[in-house]
Design a protein around this motif. Structure first.
Motif, mmCIF file in Angstrom:
data_model
loop_
_atom_site.group_PDB
_atom_site.id
_atom_site.type_symbol
_atom_site.label_atom_id
_atom_site.label_comp_id
_atom_site.label_asym_id
_atom_site.label_seq_id
_atom_site.Cartn_x
_atom_site.Cartn_y
_atom_site.Cartn_z
ATOM 1 N N PRO A 143 0.836 -1.006 0.116
ATOM 2 C CA PRO A 143 -0.458 0.019 0.007
ATOM 3 C C PRO A 143 0.803 1.076 -0.272
ATOM 4 N N ARG A 144 1.896 0.878 0.147
ATOM 5 C CA ARG A 144 3.071 2.247 0.175
ATOM 6 C C ARG A 144 2.875 3.127 -0.664
ATOM 7 N N TYR A 145 3.028 2.025 -2.050
ATOM 8 C CA TYR A 145 3.118 2.472 -3.728
ATOM 9 C C TYR A 145 1.354 2.406 -4.753
ATOM 10 N N ASP A 146 0.279 2.576 -4.112
ATOM 11 C CA ASP A 146 -0.613 2.767 -3.666
ATOM 12 C C ASP A 146 -1.279 4.437 -4.095
ATOM 13 N N PRO A 147 -1.635 4.551 -5.008
ATOM 14 C CA PRO A 147 -1.561 6.478 -4.663
ATOM 15 C C PRO A 147 -3.135 6.561 -4.617
ATOM 16 N N ASN A 148 -3.756 5.639 -4.438
ATOM 17 C CA ASN A 148 -5.050 5.786 -4.230
ATOM 18 C C ASN A 148 -5.278 5.351 -1.933
ATOM 19 N N VAL A 149 -4.114 5.178 -1.666
ATOM 20 C CA VAL A 149 -3.901 5.367 -0.018
ATOM 21 C C VAL A 149 -3.122 6.041 0.480
ATOM 22 N N ARG A 150 -3.832 6.805 1.580
ATOM 23 C CA ARG A 150 -3.297 7.946 1.826
ATOM 24 C C ARG A 150 -2.828 7.352 3.477
ATOM 25 N N ASN A 151 -3.264 6.985 4.117
ATOM 26 C CA ASN A 151 -2.720 6.787 5.564
ATOM 27 C C ASN A 151 -2.614 5.234 5.222
ATOM 28 N N ILE A 152 -2.224 4.727 5.743
ATOM 29 C CA ILE A 152 -2.230 3.247 6.067
ATOM 30 C C ILE A 152 -2.519 2.552 6.714
ATOM 31 N N GLU A 153 -2.463 3.174 8.593
ATOM 32 C CA GLU A 153 -2.873 3.297 9.502
ATOM 33 C C GLU A 153 -4.209 2.605 9.765
ATOM 34 N N GLU A 154 -4.493 4.050 9.155
ATOM 35 C CA GLU A 154 -6.130 4.350 9.222
ATOM 36 C C GLU A 154 -7.215 4.222 8.308
ATOM 37 N N GLU A 155 -7.312 3.490 7.220
ATOM 38 C CA GLU A 155 -7.856 3.280 6.501
ATOM 39 C C GLU A 155 -7.589 1.857 6.128
ATOM 40 N N ILE A 156 -6.974 1.065 6.421
ATOM 41 C CA ILE A 156 -6.569 -0.511 5.997
ATOM 42 C C ILE A 156 -7.114 -1.224 7.545
ATOM 43 N N PRO A 157 -8.399 -2.217 6.994
ATOM 44 C CA PRO A 157 -8.331 -2.661 8.054
ATOM 45 C C PRO A 157 -7.690 -3.643 8.641
ATOM 46 N N ASP A 158 -7.220 -4.082 10.437
ATOM 47 C CA ASP A 158 -6.207 -4.939 10.678
ATOM 48 C C ASP A 158 -5.712 -6.224 9.784
ATOM 49 N N GLU A 159 -7.399 -6.763 9.564
ATOM 50 C CA GLU A 159 -7.732 -8.527 9.216
ATOM 51 C C GLU A 159 -6.641 -8.193 8.028
ATOM 52 N N VAL A 160 -6.782 -6.855 7.258
ATOM 53 C CA VAL A 160 -6.076 -6.654 5.731
ATOM 54 C C VAL A 160 -4.550 -6.568 6.033
ATOM 55 N N LYS A 161 -4.365 -5.619 6.338
ATOM 56 C CA LYS A 161 -2.668 -6.016 6.557
ATOM 57 C C LYS A 161 -2.129 -6.840 7.187
ATOM 58 N N ALA A 162 -2.705 -7.374 8.051
ATOM 59 C CA ALA A 162 -2.143 -8.937 8.334
ATOM 60 C C ALA A 162 -2.107 -10.021 7.097
ATOM 61 N N MET A 163 -2.684 -9.308 5.888
ATOM 62 C CA MET A 163 -2.851 -10.213 5.063
ATOM 63 C C MET A 163 -1.949 -10.102 3.738
ATOM 64 N N ILE A 164 -1.207 -8.613 3.859
ATOM 65 C CA ILE A 164 -0.234 -7.994 3.574
ATOM 66 C C ILE A 164 0.990 -8.505 3.318
ATOM 67 N N LYS A 165 2.033 -8.834 3.414
ATOM 68 C CA LYS A 165 3.226 -9.213 3.221
ATOM 69 C C LYS A 165 3.950 -8.986 2.459
ATOM 70 N N HIS A 166 5.187 -7.688 2.968
ATOM 71 C CA HIS A 166 6.512 -7.463 2.669
ATOM 72 C C HIS A 166 7.384 -7.376 3.546
ATOM 73 N N ASP A 167 8.245 -7.621 2.861
ATOM 74 C CA ASP A 167 10.318 -7.326 3.439
ATOM 75 C C ASP A 167 10.449 -6.029 4.226
ATOM 76 N N PRO A 168 10.752 -6.238 4.971
ATOM 77 C CA PRO A 168 10.919 -4.965 5.672
ATOM 78 C C PRO A 168 12.531 -4.534 4.961
ATOM 79 N N ASP A 169 13.089 -3.041 5.127
ATOM 80 C CA ASP A 169 13.662 -2.691 4.669
ATOM 81 C C ASP A 169 13.488 -2.263 3.857
ATOM 82 N N ASP A 170 12.527 -1.986 3.236
ATOM 83 C CA ASP A 170 11.699 -2.043 1.160
ATOM 84 C C ASP A 170 12.053 -2.788 0.546
ATOM 85 N N TYR A 171 12.550 -4.314 0.472
ATOM 86 C CA TYR A 171 13.308 -5.014 0.523
ATOM 87 C C TYR A 171 12.285 -5.536 -0.571
#
Length: 375
Positions: A143-171
């Motif tokens: 979501p950091r690269y989604d132009p439609n998402v302005r605030n990840i913590e506020e906009e995306i429900p926890d259950e969705v965030k738990a399913m979005i996987k990406h590596d630390p350090d922007d790898y």
């Protein structure tokens, strides 16, 4: 009757979300697709502020026709500038032509989720065909690269965030040249916006409200793969053999997982689509277009009305080839059943409801469970 006509059809085996499946292949070499088989559809009415619903419905009608025949079509007037496409292609070629020591910095082996660079001859999409003669760079939705998402913590429900996987350090982005990241992310964002517009036409084509899929794909399950194909040896496209009785491929015969795919290909060509009659069709590059095809999940929720078509790549051009495949799906927490509009009178739904998360996990598991000799 020709010798080819007397030859028996062969059987193609591949994986699906419902277990191993087969397709019958006619004993003819690949031929160029006819315009009626892989049509060109203009999306201009989808981008015009003054377009009427009737003009958008006309686009949807053409999509419905393509979706229920071979499941592949070209799109033009898609709203993405040629400069965005060209810069992404040029930066990708520079990356793949760079020394292995540089590409290894972004290796999938350094990723928790196997994102990043995959070396040549390390992938086999179809266990009954040769190893894939390609290398690739791939990643999934962040979501950091989604132009439609302005605030990840506020906009995306926890259950969705738990399913979005990406590596630390922007790898792996932290391990590639900045110009490669910038150009390819810019392309990714443009195609993401195109996908969101295109899905509205798909909703109309299925007899739904134009915005029926909007919330279901607010934080979509996306993947993207930039594929680099060196030329295959052996002459012209066809049933070249390698590794015993395995057909030589640049990428093996398969169907896609999710709703639909938007493919950008260069001018070299090599993409082949399997018609419903069992004929391999060359999807030759057409300047200024993308190729669009439907995936297994779309076929499932449309009760098999929309076709998830088998395709592969054989690059016998003598030149290096590049493609950029963008895979679009619903949010992973969404559960979808067969659409009512796709169940005709007297029919029953063929499939039970399944979550997008469960579907993708099942699809990957089935792919790994199907084994070919020597795979």
């Amino acid at each position: 009757m020709s010798t080819q006509d007397q030859q028996p059809a062969t059987t193609l085996r591949l994986a699906s979300g419902n277990g191993p499946i087969t397709r019958s292949i006619l004993p003819h070499p690949p031929r160029d697709a006819l315009p009626s088989e892989l049509p060109i559809i203009s999306l201009a009415p989808l981008f015009s502020p003054s377009s009427s619903l009737s003009s958008r419905l006309e686009v949807a009608k053409q999509i419905h026709q393509a979706a229920t025949t071979n499941g592949f079509f070209y799109i033009t007037s898609h709203g993405i500038s040629s400069s965005v496409i060209q810069e992404a292609q040029e930066s990708a070629f520079r990356f793949f032509r760079s020394p292995v020591s540089e590409k290894e910095k972004a290796s999938m082996h350094n990723s928790l989720y196997k994102y990043g660079w995959k070396p040549p001859r390390t992938q086999r999409l179809n266990p009954f065909e040769s190893v894939d003669h390609r290398e690739s760079f791939s990643w999934r939705y962040d979501p950091r690269y989604d132009p439609n998402v302005r605030n990840i913590e506020e906009e995306i429900p926890d259950e969705v965030k738990a399913m979005i996987k990406h590596d630390p350090d922007d790898y792996p982005w932290s391990a590639v040249p900045p110009e490669f990241k910038a150009a390819v992310i810019r392309y990714f964002q443009a195609v993401l916006q195109l996908g969101r517009i295109l899905q509205r036409a798909f909703a109309l084509s299925l007899g739904l409200e134009e915005t029926a899929f909007d919330e279901k794909s607010r934080w979509p399950d996306l993947g993207m793969a930039v594929n680099y194909y060196p030329p295959l040896s052996g002459g012209v496209s066809g049933e070249k053999e390698e590794e015993g009785d395995k057909t030589k491929v640049s990428i093996g015969s398969h169907t896609d997982f999710q709703l639909f795919t938007i493919l950008g290909q260069d001018e070299v060509g090599g993409l082949q689509v399997l018609s419903r009659s069992g004929q391999w069709l060359n999807a030759k590059p057409i300047p200024g277009t993308f190729v669009v095809n439907f995936g297994d999940y779309m076929q499932r929720i449309t009760n098999d009305k929309y076709v998830s078509t088998v395709h592969r790549v054989q690059n016998y051009s003598g030149k290096e080839r590049l493609s950029m495949a963008f895979f679009f799906g619903f949010n992973l927490n969404e559960t979808c059943e067969v659409l009512e509009s796709c169940v005709e009178e007297g029919e029953e739904p063929k499939y039970e409801a399944v979550s997008c998360w469960e579907w993708t996990q099942r699809r990957v598991r089935m792919m790994h469970d199907v084994k070919g000799d020597g795979s």
